[in-house]
Design a protein around this motif. Structure first.
Motif, PDB file in Angstrom:
ATOM      1  N   MET A 196     -32.810  49.436  14.090  1.00  0.00           N
ATOM      2  CA  MET A 196     -33.651  48.278  14.392  1.00  0.00           C
ATOM      3  C   MET A 196     -35.075  48.741  14.647  1.00  0.00           C
ATOM      4  SD  MET A 196     -33.587  45.807  17.742  1.00  0.00           S
ATOM      5  CE  MET A 196     -34.510  47.070  18.653  1.00  0.00           C
ATOM      6  N   ILE A 197     -36.021  48.069  14.009  1.00  0.00           N
ATOM      7  CA  ILE A 197     -37.430  48.327  14.267  1.00  0.00           C
ATOM      8  C   ILE A 197     -37.873  47.523  15.481  1.00  0.00           C
ATOM      9  CG2 ILE A 197     -39.768  48.059  13.354  1.00  0.00           C
ATOM     10  CD1 ILE A 197     -38.594  48.617  10.569  1.00  0.00           C
ATOM     11  N   LEU A 217     -24.992  44.975  18.993  1.00  0.00           N
ATOM     12  CA  LEU A 217     -25.937  44.104  18.310  1.00  0.00           C
ATOM     13  C   LEU A 217     -25.853  42.743  18.972  1.00  0.00           C
ATOM     14  CD1 LEU A 217     -24.752  46.264  16.145  1.00  0.00           C
ATOM     15  CD2 LEU A 217     -25.918  44.837  14.475  1.00  0.00           C
ATOM     16  N   TYR A 218     -26.988  42.254  19.457  1.00  0.00           N
ATOM     17  CA  TYR A 218     -27.035  41.037  20.249  1.00  0.00           C
ATOM     18  C   TYR A 218     -27.420  39.827  19.399  1.00  0.00           C
ATOM     19  CZ  TYR A 218     -26.804  43.981  24.426  1.00  0.00           C
ATOM     20  OH  TYR A 218     -26.412  44.876  25.386  1.00  0.00           O
ATOM     21  N   SER A 276     -31.586  41.915  19.008  1.00  0.00           N
ATOM     22  CA  SER A 276     -31.822  43.243  19.554  1.00  0.00           C
ATOM     23  C   SER A 276     -30.594  44.129  19.352  1.00  0.00           C
ATOM     24  CB  SER A 276     -32.181  43.170  21.040  1.00  0.00           C
ATOM     25  OG  SER A 276     -31.142  42.570  21.791  1.00  0.00           O
ATOM     26  N   MET A 277     -30.784  45.419  19.570  1.00  0.00           N
ATOM     27  CA  MET A 277     -29.746  46.413  19.310  1.00  0.00           C
ATOM     28  C   MET A 277     -29.892  47.524  20.332  1.00  0.00           C
ATOM     29  SD  MET A 277     -29.414  48.639  15.765  1.00  0.00           S
ATOM     30  CE  MET A 277     -29.060  47.215  14.738  1.00  0.00           C
ATOM     31  N   GLY A 330     -24.364  38.518  25.633  1.00  0.00           N
ATOM     32  CA  GLY A 330     -24.938  38.105  24.365  1.00  0.00           C
ATOM     33  C   GLY A 330     -24.656  38.992  23.183  1.00  0.00           C
ATOM     34  N   VAL A 331     -23.718  39.938  23.314  1.00  0.00           N
ATOM     35  CA  VAL A 331     -23.393  40.819  22.194  1.00  0.00           C
ATOM     36  C   VAL A 331     -22.605  40.061  21.129  1.00  0.00           C
ATOM     37  CG1 VAL A 331     -22.036  42.845  21.511  1.00  0.00           C
ATOM     38  CG2 VAL A 331     -23.486  42.929  23.547  1.00  0.00           C
ATOM     39  N   PHE A 332     -23.025  40.219  19.887  1.00  0.00           N
ATOM     40  CA  PHE A 332     -22.372  39.564  18.749  1.00  0.00           C
ATOM     41  C   PHE A 332     -21.467  40.534  18.000  1.00  0.00           C
ATOM     42  CE2 PHE A 332     -22.723  37.251  14.519  1.00  0.00           C
ATOM     43  CZ  PHE A 332     -21.996  36.140  14.936  1.00  0.00           C
ATOM     44  N   HIS A 333     -21.886  41.803  17.929  1.00  0.00           N
ATOM     45  CA  HIS A 333     -21.076  42.851  17.304  1.00  0.00           C
ATOM     46  C   HIS A 333     -21.156  44.126  18.137  1.00  0.00           C
ATOM     47  CE1 HIS A 333     -21.073  40.507  13.593  1.00  0.00           C
ATOM     48  NE2 HIS A 333     -22.381  40.621  13.474  1.00  0.00           N
TER      49      HIS A 333
END
Length: 305
Positions: A228-229, A159-160, A164-165, A182-185
């Motif tokens: 994610m849509i 998860l960025y 985005s995913m 840029g990945v957050f998780h």
């Protein structure tokens, strides 16, 4: 984990007979007790600050300056074919409002707490159980932009910060590279359900892990999954199961279809079974195993205020 995947630490404590049963343990049992029951704290959370909700809630929605969400309960079928699930539809202009928290604000193995307790500690608006990273000692674990584990082993979800995913191969990259991109998780369970707007083939035959205590996750089971849509527009789905007349649970293919029906471009399966939980404003939304009781887990995903 899904009940059919792993026995929980609590269950293992019962099997080992509690503290009194530790005396006289054989080598194999002592090893299992140490590996799967005793807490091993490897580090504390870098940012343990709880957010203060700044928005407005109704019985099934929340709206703030950056984030809005609605929760829908869906029931289909009847009798032995009944299915009940809950969909959180989340939009946010700031994807870092989607956060993660560890049980007891500690990183390690066998450290668990109820999802509602972890969520309350963070003043979370909405929370679901995570990937139960604490059962394993492999996988890439990046949470809230911080690296905690870097031992690629399976298909993961990234998860960025831009909302985005994407699914990715943990063995082909590293936590540092992901964070730089840029990945957050990251989440490390699986399998991936949907990619490029299509269900992934063969997901009903995937095995998750092969170590002690693991079993098949095939068949109709309680499930938790995220999708994610489009960037900044997320779906969190929790399916109840193993409760005749209320909800049988769903297969992996059925779970993928729930996301596709709502326009998901990507989706990923998380820990399930009795661990599947959704919490909104400190209240348990779903009905795990038809018993209305949560089970301890090592982590949650949540929406901050």
């Amino acid at each position: 984990m899904s009940d059919s995947v792993l026995a929980k630490p609590v269950s293992r404590r019962l099997l080992f007979g509690g503290a009194a049963g530790v005396l006289g343990l054989g080598g194999t049992t002592a090893w299992a007790l140490n590996r799967y029951v005793i807490e091993h704290v490897e580090g504390t959370v870098t940012d343990a600050t709880a957010a203060i909700a700044q928005g407005t809630s109704t019985a099934n929605s929340y709206t703030s300056a950056s984030t809005s969400l609605t929760i829908e309960k869906v029931s289909t079928g009847s009798g032995s074919d009944a299915v009940t699930y809950f969909v959180a539809d989340i939009t946010s202009t700031d994807a870092t409002m989607i956060r993660s928290a560890f049980a007891k604000d500690s990183f390690g193995t066998n450290i668990i707490d109820y999802p509602s307790s972890i969520a309350a500690n963070k003043n979370a608006v909405l929370a679901i159980n995570g990937d139960y990273y604490g059962f394993r000692d492999t996988g890439i674990v990046v949470r809230n932009g911080v690296k905690y584990r870097d031992d690629g082993a399976r298909q993961g979800l990234a998860l960025y910060r831009d909302g985005s995913m994407a699914l990715y191969d943990e063995t082909a990259t590293s936590a540092d590279v992901l964070i730089a991109d840029g990945v957050f998780h990251t989440l490390s369970f699986g399998p991936g359900l949907v990619e490029n707007g299509k269900a992934i083939a063969g997901i009903d035959s995937v095995e998750i892990d092969t170590n002690f205590g693991n079993h098949s996750i095939q068949g109709a089971q309680p499930r938790t999954a995220v999708g994610m849509i489009e960037p900044g527009h997320f779906l969190w789905i929790v399916v109840d199961g193993r409760s005749n007349g209320y909800s049988r649970g769903v297969t992996m293919t059925e779970l993928a279809q729930l996301f596709l029906d709502r326009g998901a471009a990507v989706a990923y399966n998380l820990d399930g079974g009795g661990s599947s939980a959704m919490v909104f404003n400190d209240a348990l939304v779903n009905n795990p195993l038809g018993r209305g009781k949560e089970r301890g887990t090592s982590d949650i995903l949540y929406v901050a205020g």
